[in-house]
Design a protein around this motif. Structure first.
Motif, mmCIF file in Angstrom:
data_model
loop_
_atom_site.group_PDB
_atom_site.id
_atom_site.type_symbol
_atom_site.label_atom_id
_atom_site.label_comp_id
_atom_site.label_asym_id
_atom_site.label_seq_id
_atom_site.Cartn_x
_atom_site.Cartn_y
_atom_site.Cartn_z
ATOM 1 N N ASP A 146 -2.563 -31.113 -45.405
ATOM 2 C CA ASP A 146 -1.399 -30.047 -45.880
ATOM 3 C C ASP A 146 -0.103 -29.901 -45.992
ATOM 4 N N LEU A 185 7.496 -21.656 -45.785
ATOM 5 C CA LEU A 185 5.748 -21.739 -46.565
ATOM 6 C C LEU A 185 4.967 -20.817 -45.933
ATOM 7 N N PHE A 223 -2.143 -22.927 -42.820
ATOM 8 C CA PHE A 223 -2.154 -24.891 -42.662
ATOM 9 C C PHE A 223 -3.925 -24.051 -42.327
ATOM 10 N N PHE A 259 1.365 -19.800 -47.986
ATOM 11 C CA PHE A 259 1.240 -20.826 -47.458
ATOM 12 C C PHE A 259 0.104 -20.975 -46.181
ATOM 13 N N ARG A 304 -1.745 -30.341 -49.801
ATOM 14 C CA ARG A 304 -1.691 -29.408 -50.159
ATOM 15 C C ARG A 304 -0.028 -28.260 -50.408
ATOM 16 N N ALA A 305 0.632 -28.321 -49.709
ATOM 17 C CA ALA A 305 1.766 -28.227 -49.416
ATOM 18 C C ALA A 305 2.456 -28.609 -50.433
ATOM 19 N N LEU A 357 8.334 -28.928 -44.578
ATOM 20 C CA LEU A 357 7.156 -29.887 -44.290
ATOM 21 C C LEU A 357 6.410 -30.146 -43.142
ATOM 22 N N PRO A 375 7.964 -24.365 -40.569
ATOM 23 C CA PRO A 375 8.011 -23.787 -42.218
ATOM 24 C C PRO A 375 7.938 -22.775 -42.329
ATOM 25 N N TRP A 412 0.844 -26.647 -53.929
ATOM 26 C CA TRP A 412 1.419 -24.818 -53.474
ATOM 27 C C TRP A 412 2.670 -24.903 -54.621
ATOM 28 N N SER A 458 10.141 -32.999 -44.942
ATOM 29 C CA SER A 458 9.805 -33.686 -43.973
ATOM 30 C C SER A 458 9.714 -34.084 -42.649
#
Length: 333
Positions: free
Chosen positions: A212, A289, A296, A294, A215-216, A232, A286, A219, A171
């Motif tokens: 985000d 992702l 953003f 995904f 939400r990530a 992330l 990312p 997900w 992250s």
């Protein structure tokens, strides 16, 4: 859904717990210093098995965020605490899951984007990114952060769990308007006229908006086909000079005094922190992702800064209204 968050009493854990509770999920935070919250908080020591491991039975997901804050001077004692708090907590979470008869189906483990090399020339993604530790253009004192990140991930990879999917979260800085977070600290500099370029301003700032981030995490919990390392971070990291300029613009301040590297070293020493936290170029993207589909909500820092400043101003206004109402109540005969 039942979500367990070891080490979830910090800023990131709090915003994650808050979001999941608002959606109607059951959240259990494991904390060394339990305090009242809108979710259940269970004590643990972050190193040994105990009654807390019963919470893992039948849980849907574990998001382990445990680890001592790195916002301190890297004294010998603090280095040991930073390293131990990450390795021991990761290992004991793995042991708890392994001993659970009905284990969580997914374990998301915190790591850090700091594991990547200090670089300006190209972004670091999960597949082709350059891990740090051998850069010729980085101070040797920055090696400690890389060593911690590598040991942290090794502790996670050691856990062999046939029934639990494992996801590693590298992250970036999570931006939210909550007090005490990184955005709060940066905005305070802007508000007092000190929000100028830090160092030479070329170092990249990797970040992710709290919306985000949440939400990530959702997900990655929901997608049973996704495992392994995920960055992330926003897909658009920006140099520090641009980052601070956008933040000043979002707050409505034109001027910000720059902080040269020598001045920054003095300031961080006085603040009992490390200059590496703002001088290292973290150019992280990312890739996995995005490839998973995904999208953003706030991928650009200029938009994210405006949204964060708007909510920060709302908090200030609400605080002032509350203070005035209390003052009026006290003054009434």
């Amino acid at each position: 859904m039942k979500l367990i968050i070891p080490g979830g009493s910090g800023q990131v854990g709090t915003l994650l717990a808050r979001a999941f509770v608002e959606q109607g999920h059951e959240v259990v935070v494991l904390s060394r210093l339990p305090r009242p919250a809108a979710w259940r908080v269970v004590p643990w020591d972050g190193a040994t098995l105990g009654t807390w491991q019963r919470e893992f039975e039948g849980a849907d997901a574990v998001v382990n965020l445990a680890g001592r804050s790195v916002n301190c001077r890297y004294t010998r004692r603090h280095r040991r605490e930073i390293l131990d708090s990450r390795i021991l907590s990761t290992r004991v979470v793995g042991r708890a899951i392994a001993q659970t008869s009905d284990p969580p189906r997914v374990w998301l483990q915190a790591s850090t984007a700091t594991i990547y090399a200090h670089r300006y020339d190209a972004p670091n993604d999960e597949l082709s990114g350059m891990l740090g530790g051998a850069e010729s253009n980085a101070p040797s004192s920055w090696r400690f952060s890389i060593d911690v990140a590598r040991a942290w991930e090794e502790a996670f990879n050691e856990a062999a769990l046939a029934a639990t999917r494992k996801v590693l979260l590298r992250s970036a800085m999570t931006m939210s308007p909550d007090r005490g977070g990184v955005f709060d600290a940066l905005l305070q500099l802007v508000r007092v006229g000190l929000g100028g370029t830090i160092g030479d301003g070329r170092q990249y700032m990797s970040w992710i908006h709290e919306f985000d981030f949440v939400r990530a995490v959702e997900w990655l919990i929901a997608r049973d086909d996704l495992a392994g390392v995920f960055n992330l971070a926003s897909p658009h990291p920006v140099p520090n000079a641009e980052f601070m300029r956008a933040l000043r613009h979002a707050w409505g301040i034109r001027f910000g005094m720059a902080a040269s590297r020598p001045l920054l070293e003095i300031a961080t020493w006085l603040m009992r922190s490390e200059s590496e936290l703002v001088l290292k170029s973290r150019r992280v993207v990312p890739r996995r992702l995005l490839e998973s589909g995904f999208e953003f909500q706030l991928p650009l820092w200029s938009d994210a800064a405006l949204e964060l400043c708007q909510r920060y101003r709302h908090w200030i206004s609400a605080t002032h209204r509350l203070a005035r109402s209390r003052s009026v109540a006290v003054c009434r005969p």
